[in-house]
Design a protein around this motif. Structure first.
Motif, PDB file in Angstrom:
ATOM      1  N   HIS A 224      33.226 -32.747  29.293  1.00 28.09           N
ATOM      2  CA  HIS A 224      32.293 -31.856  28.618  1.00 28.09           C
ATOM      3  C   HIS A 224      33.057 -30.766  27.872  1.00 28.09           C
ATOM      4  O   HIS A 224      34.234 -30.516  28.126  1.00 28.09           O
ATOM      5  N   LEU A 225      32.362 -30.115  26.951  1.00 27.44           N
ATOM      6  CA  LEU A 225      32.934 -28.972  26.240  1.00 27.44           C
ATOM      7  C   LEU A 225      33.272 -27.882  27.247  1.00 27.44           C
ATOM      8  O   LEU A 225      32.546 -27.671  28.217  1.00 27.44           O
ATOM      9  N   THR A 226      34.385 -27.183  27.029  1.00 29.09           N
ATOM     10  CA  THR A 226      34.763 -26.125  27.965  1.00 29.09           C
ATOM     11  C   THR A 226      35.446 -24.982  27.234  1.00 29.09           C
ATOM     12  O   THR A 226      35.757 -25.093  26.040  1.00 29.09           O
ATOM     13  N   ALA A 227      35.665 -23.887  27.948  1.00 24.27           N
ATOM     14  CA  ALA A 227      36.277 -22.700  27.353  1.00 24.27           C
ATOM     15  C   ALA A 227      37.664 -23.015  26.827  1.00 24.27           C
ATOM     16  O   ALA A 227      38.418 -23.781  27.428  1.00 24.27           O
ATOM     17  N   THR A 228      38.013 -22.416  25.703  1.00 22.84           N
ATOM     18  CA  THR A 228      39.288 -22.544  24.973  1.00 22.84           C
ATOM     19  C   THR A 228      39.553 -23.963  24.503  1.00 22.84           C
ATOM     20  O   THR A 228      40.691 -24.352  24.308  1.00 22.84           O
ATOM     21  N   ASP A 229      38.494 -24.731  24.296  1.00 21.38           N
ATOM     22  CA  ASP A 229      38.642 -25.982  23.548  1.00 21.38           C
ATOM     23  C   ASP A 229      38.941 -25.639  22.090  1.00 21.38           C
ATOM     24  O   ASP A 229      38.349 -24.705  21.532  1.00 21.38           O
ATOM     25  N   LEU A 230      39.827 -26.395  21.482  1.00 19.28           N
ATOM     26  CA  LEU A 230      40.051 -26.301  20.039  1.00 19.28           C
ATOM     27  C   LEU A 230      39.227 -27.384  19.361  1.00 19.28           C
ATOM     28  O   LEU A 230      39.407 -28.576  19.634  1.00 19.28           O
ATOM     29  N   LEU A 231      38.314 -26.941  18.483  1.00 16.69           N
ATOM     30  CA  LEU A 231      37.405 -27.858  17.797  1.00 16.69           C
ATOM     31  C   LEU A 231      37.677 -27.848  16.296  1.00 16.69           C
ATOM     32  O   LEU A 231      38.141 -26.845  15.741  1.00 16.69           O
ATOM     33  N   VAL A 232      37.343 -28.959  15.661  1.00 15.73           N
ATOM     34  CA  VAL A 232      37.403 -29.045  14.205  1.00 15.73           C
ATOM     35  C   VAL A 232      36.005 -29.396  13.713  1.00 15.73           C
ATOM     36  O   VAL A 232      35.421 -30.403  14.129  1.00 15.73           O
ATOM     37  N   ASP A 233      35.440 -28.528  12.855  1.00 19.23           N
ATOM     38  CA  ASP A 233      34.094 -28.771  12.354  1.00 19.23           C
ATOM     39  C   ASP A 233      34.115 -29.835  11.254  1.00 19.23           C
ATOM     40  O   ASP A 233      35.192 -30.266  10.805  1.00 19.23           O
ATOM     41  N   PRO A 234      32.948 -30.320  10.811  1.00 19.63           N
ATOM     42  CA  PRO A 234      32.904 -31.392   9.802  1.00 19.63           C
ATOM     43  C   PRO A 234      33.590 -31.040   8.491  1.00 19.63           C
ATOM     44  O   PRO A 234      33.990 -31.928   7.737  1.00 19.63           O
ATOM     45  N   TRP A 239      38.228 -24.005  15.231  1.00 13.62           N
ATOM     46  CA  TRP A 239      37.529 -22.996  16.011  1.00 13.62           C
ATOM     47  C   TRP A 239      37.970 -23.070  17.469  1.00 13.62           C
ATOM     48  O   TRP A 239      38.327 -24.130  17.972  1.00 13.62           O
ATOM     49  N   LEU A 240      37.904 -21.915  18.149  1.00 10.58           N
ATOM     50  CA  LEU A 240      38.232 -21.847  19.571  1.00 10.58           C
ATOM     51  C   LEU A 240      36.984 -21.470  20.350  1.00 10.58           C
ATOM     52  O   LEU A 240      36.325 -20.471  20.044  1.00 10.58           O
ATOM     53  N   VAL A 241      36.635 -22.255  21.358  1.00  9.73           N
ATOM     54  CA  VAL A 241      35.473 -21.975  22.195  1.00  9.73           C
ATOM     55  C   VAL A 241      35.786 -20.774  23.090  1.00  9.73           C
ATOM     56  O   VAL A 241      36.785 -20.780  23.818  1.00  9.73           O
ATOM     57  N   ILE A 242      34.951 -19.756  23.040  1.00  8.45           N
ATOM     58  CA  ILE A 242      35.166 -18.559  23.860  1.00  8.45           C
ATOM     59  C   ILE A 242      34.013 -18.314  24.831  1.00  8.45           C
ATOM     60  O   ILE A 242      33.970 -17.280  25.494  1.00  8.45           O
ATOM     61  N   THR A 243      33.099 -19.272  24.938  1.00 12.62           N
ATOM     62  CA  THR A 243      32.060 -19.210  25.962  1.00 12.62           C
ATOM     63  C   THR A 243      32.693 -19.506  27.315  1.00 12.62           C
ATOM     64  O   THR A 243      33.495 -20.433  27.429  1.00 12.62           O
ATOM     65  N   PRO A 244      32.366 -18.749  28.367  1.00  5.38           N
ATOM     66  CA  PRO A 244      32.967 -18.999  29.679  1.00  5.38           C
ATOM     67  C   PRO A 244      32.750 -20.434  30.160  1.00  5.38           C
ATOM     68  O   PRO A 244      31.689 -21.029  29.932  1.00  5.38           O
TER      69      PRO A 244
END
Length: 411
Positions: A224-234, A239-244
């Motif tokens: 699953h998605l988690t904190a400090t995942d590095l994502l690439v949008d379309p 982007w860096l996930v900063i949700t706990p």
């Protein structure tokens, strides 16, 4: 196992003896520049599976068909996937499907490590085998496996054996987590450096950057998605996930739990990860770096650009380049929220490893939660302590004693 005279070992699994012989001759002629290649042949999959259990090979050439009469099985699509799954479960090596029904296994193709070549396209088989052999993955896998096995052996000998009297009364199932945790800690601190020592060839350029490799878990280890995942949008933005992490945790769909846990949030907070260098290498996505590159290189523009790489700055955090991750600057003032469902569809490239993950989240918390205070001056205290020299006061302008324009002043 390869020898000084043999650079690679290839296992051919095909029940057509004539085709196998022609294939060996073709590959031997086309791949002479790679050094000695030892070709082993098995005409049935069961024998090939047994050999893969006990022997090291650098590549497997596999015919989808596995029948005594050489005809395709009734469920040939399922059979091709079954054969590959068995190989991968026994010993993972690059595979070249060499088959008359390529469409049935085309979905498995992941060049250069899994290739599909049609039997009537002989010109394609040598390049596919070459790419698989030059990947170096089998040799690297053997080195990593040896590294782990050696550490488990040394731990049993140096730690468990001398303290067995204390451990003997314990449940063996309680000892196993100790071994695993200790091994994980050792690999975290020493594994990459040890791998640098044993790996040779072109892989050194990658594994030799241990400091950068230490930052990332690639691919992410959670489903699953988690904190400090590095994502690439379309659109290609990073982007860096900063949700706990606790708000994003979800039990695996296959987990046998009575009440599976689901993510607590509908939206995910993301901090912009600006690429330090654009694709052409002449520009940057980071505003302060862009200003520096386009400026006259004065100190006025240099300071803001240097902020991006400071470890104590409240706005920026830099991440190093490694494999698919470019040099990045995280900007905590450029934050957006997207729906969890939308973020799930973005490409997950990596997750920051500990302690970099925790450090990044703490830095963001400090950035948004800090309380601003006016700057206080302690210059006079430092002067009294001898830490600084007193600043010279400006000399006030004294009025002239002579009247202007030769005027006479009355007493």
């Amino acid at each position: 196992m390869t020898t000084p005279d043999v650079a690679y070992r290839v296992l051919i699994v095909d029940d057509d003896a004539k085709m196998t012989e022609d294939l060996r001759e073709l590959l031997a002629d086309e791949l002479t520049d790679l050094g000695g290649i030892e070709f082993e042949v098995e005409q049935d999959f069961a024998s090939a599976e047994e050999r893969l259990n006990h022997e090291d090979f650098d590549l497997v050439i596999l015919d989808v068909r596995d029948a005594a009469d050489g005809s395709p099985s009734a469920d040939i699509e399922g059979r091709g996937r079954e054969l590959y799954k068995k190989i991968a479960s026994v010993r993972w090596v690059p595979v070249v499907f060499f088959t008359g029904v390529p469409q049935q296994v085309r979905a498995l193709e992941e060049p250069p490590l899994i290739r599909v070549v049609t039997k009537n396209a002989l010109d394609d088989i040598a390049p596919a085998v070459r790419e698989g052999l030059l990947s170096g993955v089998p040799a690297l896998t053997r080195r990593i496996s040896g590294l782990v096995e050696r550490q488990v052996r040394d731990f049993m000998r140096d730690v468990v054996a001398p303290h067995w009297n204390e451990m003997a009364a314990a449940d063996p199932n309680e000892i196993a987590p100790v071994i695993v945790n200790r091994l994980a800690a050792w690999l975290r601190e020493n594994g990459l450096r040890e791998l640098d020592r044993v790996v040779d060839g072109d892989l050194v350029a990658i594994t030799g950057r241990s400091a950068a490799a230490r930052v990332y878990l690639m691919p992410p280890v959670t489903h699953h998605l988690t904190a400090t995942d590095l994502l690439v949008d379309p659109q290609g933005g990073w982007w860096l996930v900063i949700t706990p992490a606790c708000d994003l945790y979800e039990d695996h769909p296959d987990a046998k739990v009575e009440k599976p846990r689901k993510a607590k949030v509908q939206y995910v907070h993301l901090a912009k990860a600006d690429r330090v260098f654009t694709d052409d290498g002449d520009g940057s996505e980071s505003p302060p770096i862009t200003a520096w590159l386009s400026s006259a290189k004065s100190n006025k523009d240099k300071g803001p650009a240097q902020r991006a790489f400071r470890v104590d700055d409240n706005r920026y955090r830099a991440l190093p380049r490694y494999l698919d991750v470019p040099d990045l600057v995280i900007d905590f003032e450029n934050v957006r929220s997207v729906s969890l469902d939308e973020a799930r569809d973005w490409k997950r490239v990596a997750t920051l490893d500990s302690p970099f993950s925790e450090s990044m989240l703490i830095a963001y918390s400090r950035s948004v939660g800090r309380i601003g205070t006016p700057d206080l001056s302690f210059d006079d205290v430092q002067v009294r302590l001898g830490l600084a020299k007193p600043k010279s006061e400006p000399v006030p302008i004294q009025p002239s004693s002579s009247p202007p324009n030769g005027a006479v002043l009355n007493p």
